[in-house]
Design a protein around this motif. Structure first.
Motif, PDB file in Angstrom:
ATOM      1  N   SER A  83       0.822  -1.215   0.000  1.00 26.93           N
ATOM      2  CA  SER A  83       0.000   0.000   0.000  1.00 26.93           C
ATOM      3  C   SER A  83       0.856   1.266   0.000  1.00 26.93           C
ATOM      4  O   SER A  83       0.335   2.365  -0.171  1.00 26.93           O
ATOM      5  N   ARG A  84       2.140   1.132   0.213  1.00 26.82           N
ATOM      6  CA  ARG A  84       3.024   2.299   0.175  1.00 26.82           C
ATOM      7  C   ARG A  84       3.932   2.273  -1.051  1.00 26.82           C
ATOM      8  O   ARG A  84       4.766   3.162  -1.212  1.00 26.82           O
ATOM      9  N   CYS A  85       3.769   1.280  -1.898  1.00 26.41           N
ATOM     10  CA  CYS A  85       4.682   1.112  -3.033  1.00 26.41           C
ATOM     11  C   CYS A  85       4.007   1.526  -4.345  1.00 26.41           C
ATOM     12  O   CYS A  85       3.103   0.848  -4.827  1.00 26.41           O
ATOM     13  N   PRO A  86       4.452   2.650  -4.917  1.00 29.83           N
ATOM     14  CA  PRO A  86       3.843   3.106  -6.170  1.00 29.83           C
ATOM     15  C   PRO A  86       4.375   2.380  -7.403  1.00 29.83           C
ATOM     16  O   PRO A  86       3.928   2.665  -8.515  1.00 29.83           O
ATOM     17  N   GLU A  87       5.316   1.449  -7.234  1.00 28.29           N
ATOM     18  CA  GLU A  87       5.916   0.747  -8.368  1.00 28.29           C
ATOM     19  C   GLU A  87       5.160  -0.541  -8.664  1.00 28.29           C
ATOM     20  O   GLU A  87       5.318  -1.546  -7.952  1.00 28.29           O
ATOM     21  N   ARG A 104       4.434   0.135   7.987  1.00 31.13           N
ATOM     22  CA  ARG A 104       3.445   1.179   7.685  1.00 31.13           C
ATOM     23  C   ARG A 104       4.077   2.556   7.551  1.00 31.13           C
ATOM     24  O   ARG A 104       3.469   3.455   6.982  1.00 31.13           O
ATOM     25  N   THR A 105       5.269   2.749   8.120  1.00 29.43           N
ATOM     26  CA  THR A 105       5.784   4.112   8.260  1.00 29.43           C
ATOM     27  C   THR A 105       7.105   4.366   7.538  1.00 29.43           C
ATOM     28  O   THR A 105       7.428   5.519   7.269  1.00 29.43           O
ATOM     29  N   GLN A 106       7.861   3.329   7.258  1.00 31.77           N
ATOM     30  CA  GLN A 106       9.164   3.527   6.623  1.00 31.77           C
ATOM     31  C   GLN A 106       9.023   3.605   5.105  1.00 31.77           C
ATOM     32  O   GLN A 106       8.051   3.099   4.549  1.00 31.77           O
ATOM     33  N   PRO A 107      10.003   4.186   4.414  1.00 30.58           N
ATOM     34  CA  PRO A 107       9.980   4.121   2.948  1.00 30.58           C
ATOM     35  C   PRO A 107       9.907   2.653   2.512  1.00 30.58           C
ATOM     36  O   PRO A 107      10.541   1.785   3.119  1.00 30.58           O
ATOM     37  N   TRP A 108       9.119   2.379   1.462  1.00 31.73           N
ATOM     38  CA  TRP A 108       8.869   0.975   1.117  1.00 31.73           C
ATOM     39  C   TRP A 108      10.136   0.184   0.778  1.00 31.73           C
ATOM     40  O   TRP A 108      10.212  -1.009   1.127  1.00 31.73           O
ATOM     41  N   PRO A 109      11.178   0.760   0.131  1.00 32.99           N
ATOM     42  CA  PRO A 109      12.366  -0.083  -0.123  1.00 32.99           C
ATOM     43  C   PRO A 109      13.061  -0.489   1.190  1.00 32.99           C
ATOM     44  O   PRO A 109      13.644  -1.581   1.284  1.00 32.99           O
ATOM     45  N   VAL A 110      12.968   0.377   2.190  1.00 34.05           N
ATOM     46  CA  VAL A 110      13.564   0.079   3.498  1.00 34.05           C
ATOM     47  C   VAL A 110      12.738  -0.991   4.213  1.00 34.05           C
ATOM     48  O   VAL A 110      13.291  -1.918   4.829  1.00 34.05           O
ATOM     49  N   ALA A 111      11.416  -0.885   4.098  1.00 33.32           N
ATOM     50  CA  ALA A 111      10.544  -1.917   4.692  1.00 33.32           C
ATOM     51  C   ALA A 111      10.818  -3.272   4.037  1.00 33.32           C
ATOM     52  O   ALA A 111      10.843  -4.307   4.709  1.00 33.32           O
ATOM     53  N   TYR A 129      -6.514   8.181 -10.674  1.00 31.71           N
ATOM     54  CA  TYR A 129      -7.395   7.328  -9.876  1.00 31.71           C
ATOM     55  C   TYR A 129      -7.033   5.858 -10.088  1.00 31.71           C
ATOM     56  O   TYR A 129      -6.792   5.125  -9.131  1.00 31.71           O
ATOM     57  N   GLN A 130      -6.955   5.446 -11.353  1.00 32.54           N
ATOM     58  CA  GLN A 130      -6.675   4.033 -11.658  1.00 32.54           C
ATOM     59  C   GLN A 130      -5.391   3.560 -10.994  1.00 32.54           C
ATOM     60  O   GLN A 130      -5.333   2.481 -10.413  1.00 32.54           O
ATOM     61  N   LYS A 131      -4.347   4.368 -11.103  1.00 28.85           N
ATOM     62  CA  LYS A 131      -3.064   3.862 -10.613  1.00 28.85           C
ATOM     63  C   LYS A 131      -3.006   3.838  -9.084  1.00 28.85           C
ATOM     64  O   LYS A 131      -2.141   3.167  -8.529  1.00 28.85           O
ATOM     65  N   ASN A 132      -3.909   4.535  -8.427  1.00 29.33           N
ATOM     66  CA  ASN A 132      -3.937   4.511  -6.967  1.00 29.33           C
ATOM     67  C   ASN A 132      -4.876   3.451  -6.385  1.00 29.33           C
ATOM     68  O   ASN A 132      -4.868   3.236  -5.171  1.00 29.33           O
ATOM     69  N   ILE A 133      -5.652   2.807  -7.230  1.00 31.06           N
ATOM     70  CA  ILE A 133      -6.618   1.812  -6.725  1.00 31.06           C
ATOM     71  C   ILE A 133      -5.918   0.634  -6.021  1.00 31.06           C
ATOM     72  O   ILE A 133      -6.351   0.223  -4.935  1.00 31.06           O
ATOM     73  N   PRO A 134      -4.829   0.087  -6.580  1.00 27.72           N
ATOM     74  CA  PRO A 134      -4.165  -1.008  -5.850  1.00 27.72           C
ATOM     75  C   PRO A 134      -3.574  -0.547  -4.511  1.00 27.72           C
ATOM     76  O   PRO A 134      -3.563  -1.315  -3.542  1.00 27.72           O
ATOM     77  N   ALA A 159      -4.642  -2.299  -1.161  1.00 26.75           N
ATOM     78  CA  ALA A 159      -3.622  -2.853  -0.264  1.00 26.75           C
ATOM     79  C   ALA A 159      -3.750  -2.232   1.126  1.00 26.75           C
ATOM     80  O   ALA A 159      -3.537  -2.915   2.139  1.00 26.75           O
ATOM     81  N   ALA A 160      -4.107  -0.949   1.191  1.00 24.17           N
ATOM     82  CA  ALA A 160      -4.310  -0.308   2.502  1.00 24.17           C
ATOM     83  C   ALA A 160      -5.448  -0.998   3.252  1.00 24.17           C
ATOM     84  O   ALA A 160      -5.354  -1.227   4.460  1.00 24.17           O
ATOM     85  N   ILE A 161      -6.503  -1.345   2.538  1.00 24.65           N
ATOM     86  CA  ILE A 161      -7.615  -2.075   3.178  1.00 24.65           C
ATOM     87  C   ILE A 161      -7.120  -3.442   3.672  1.00 24.65           C
ATOM     88  O   ILE A 161      -7.366  -3.826   4.826  1.00 24.65           O
ATOM     89  N   LEU A 162      -6.385  -4.163   2.830  1.00 28.33           N
ATOM     90  CA  LEU A 162      -5.838  -5.466   3.244  1.00 28.33           C
ATOM     91  C   LEU A 162      -4.977  -5.321   4.490  1.00 28.33           C
ATOM     92  O   LEU A 162      -5.022  -6.159   5.390  1.00 28.33           O
TER      93      LEU A 162
END
Lengths: 223, 223
Positions: free
Chosen positions: A62-66, A129-136, B49-54, B58-61
């Protein structure tokens, strides 16, 4: 910034010194010195870790835009929660509990959960939940050291804890294979995305932190 | 607490009054009144919107301790991000963009993103990160109204926007089917887990909020 080989070596060195294979509780387990009660306490407390792993991995997603990274990472949720035709790692741990004489209800209700184990696991989820995703993601790299500890544990259970039927050991067996795949993926993502000197140091610190989570979980079991 | 039929009717009533099928921008689109520039602006902003849906799913999960619910919800990430042998919904939207003459790089870089669209989508992700998970799931129920709007949109594109080749329309087509499945699942979870009078009211408010997100996204496109 370290070249990949040096960065990888620095990450591996963290495990050599701090992974919970060195913890007195684990050493006693592998020498066959634990009572059935101590084994059950370990299984019950480690279950709290197991059941929070998908929560932690979803937090990373949920924190990873990639998208390319999410596509790799998501199989961890499927592996652990299970899906059609695959019971999943949490259920395999519940079966280990049953084999040790623990009712699944006790596990799910956290009846035997020690405070220190809860704090350690909750700290791990909060970290994701709080760290940058590559660090998590780097914090997951304790998996690099998991196949060895699982192999030792499996041998110890077969040799010393013969009161536990071997239909309970699927979790250990599956993790020997899975942890190799998972840690390979996590290491590659860490090398690719922790791509500044600062992020590399944060990744090393994240892996130390994660070793401390696992260590503290065992500390919580000491009578 | 309302019985399931009354609660379901109350949820449906939210869409009847506030879903973005009533938004002037959508009405103009369906009457064939939008210029190619306006269509491209819509496609580019809706992509955010589309690219933020996952990320949202994931935040819900990551906030849902119920394994049975996670096992249902996870297919949304697979559907949208794609996986081996399945390109996924985000990629289908990128193809719609290409069909409209939008370079994928422009989409991914948010080159055409209007501030109001960003705020609306970010508010939706924050909602999923912070609200109780059954309430966050209820906010997804705009899907109940999606098949109708997708069917109308597909007809409008085929009739009025003939400059857009129909190989761009996969996203609309797939969502007509998917939204029926997805909204059925989300409605059942909402009925099962929003199981107090207060949670039911929060679910209705969540659906109003989500309608406002979609509405605001279109507001942001007004010249």
């Amino acid at each position: 910034m370290m070249p990949p080989e040096e960065f990888t070596a620095a990450l591996r060195a963290v495990g050599d010194g701090r992974y919970h294979h060195l913890h007195p509780f684990n050493l006693r387990m592998n020498r066959g010195e634990l009572s059935p009660e101590a084994i059950r306490l370990w299984v019950a407390n480690r279950f709290y870790y197991q059941k929070n792993i998908p929560i932690k991995d979803a937090a990373i997603l949920s924190r990873c835009p990639e998208r390319s990274v999410r596509r790799i990472w998501i199989h961890r949720l499927l592996d652990h929660d299970g899906h059609t035709g695959e019971e999943g790692g949490i259920e395999a741990w519940v079966r280990l509990g049953k084999a040790c004489g623990l009712d699944p209800g006790r596990l799910w209700r956290d009846d035997d959960l020690r405070p220190g184990a809860r704090f350690a696991v909750d700290a791990y989820v909060t970290f994701a939940r709080t760290q940058p995703w590559p660090v998590a993601i780097a914090s997951s790299l304790t998996e690099m050291f998991a196949p060895d500890i699982m192999t030792e544990r499996l041998a110890a259970f077969a040799k010393y804890y013969t009161w536990v039927p071997d239909w309970g050991f699927d979790y250990f067996q599956r993790r020997i294979t899975q942890a190799r795949v998972d840690s390979g993926e996590a290491l590659q993502i860490t090398l690719d995305w922790c791509n500044t000197a600062e992020l590399q140091q944060q990744a090393i610190a994240a892996l130390r932190f994660k070793c401390d989570v696992l260590w503290s979980l065992l500390d919580a079991l000491v009578p």
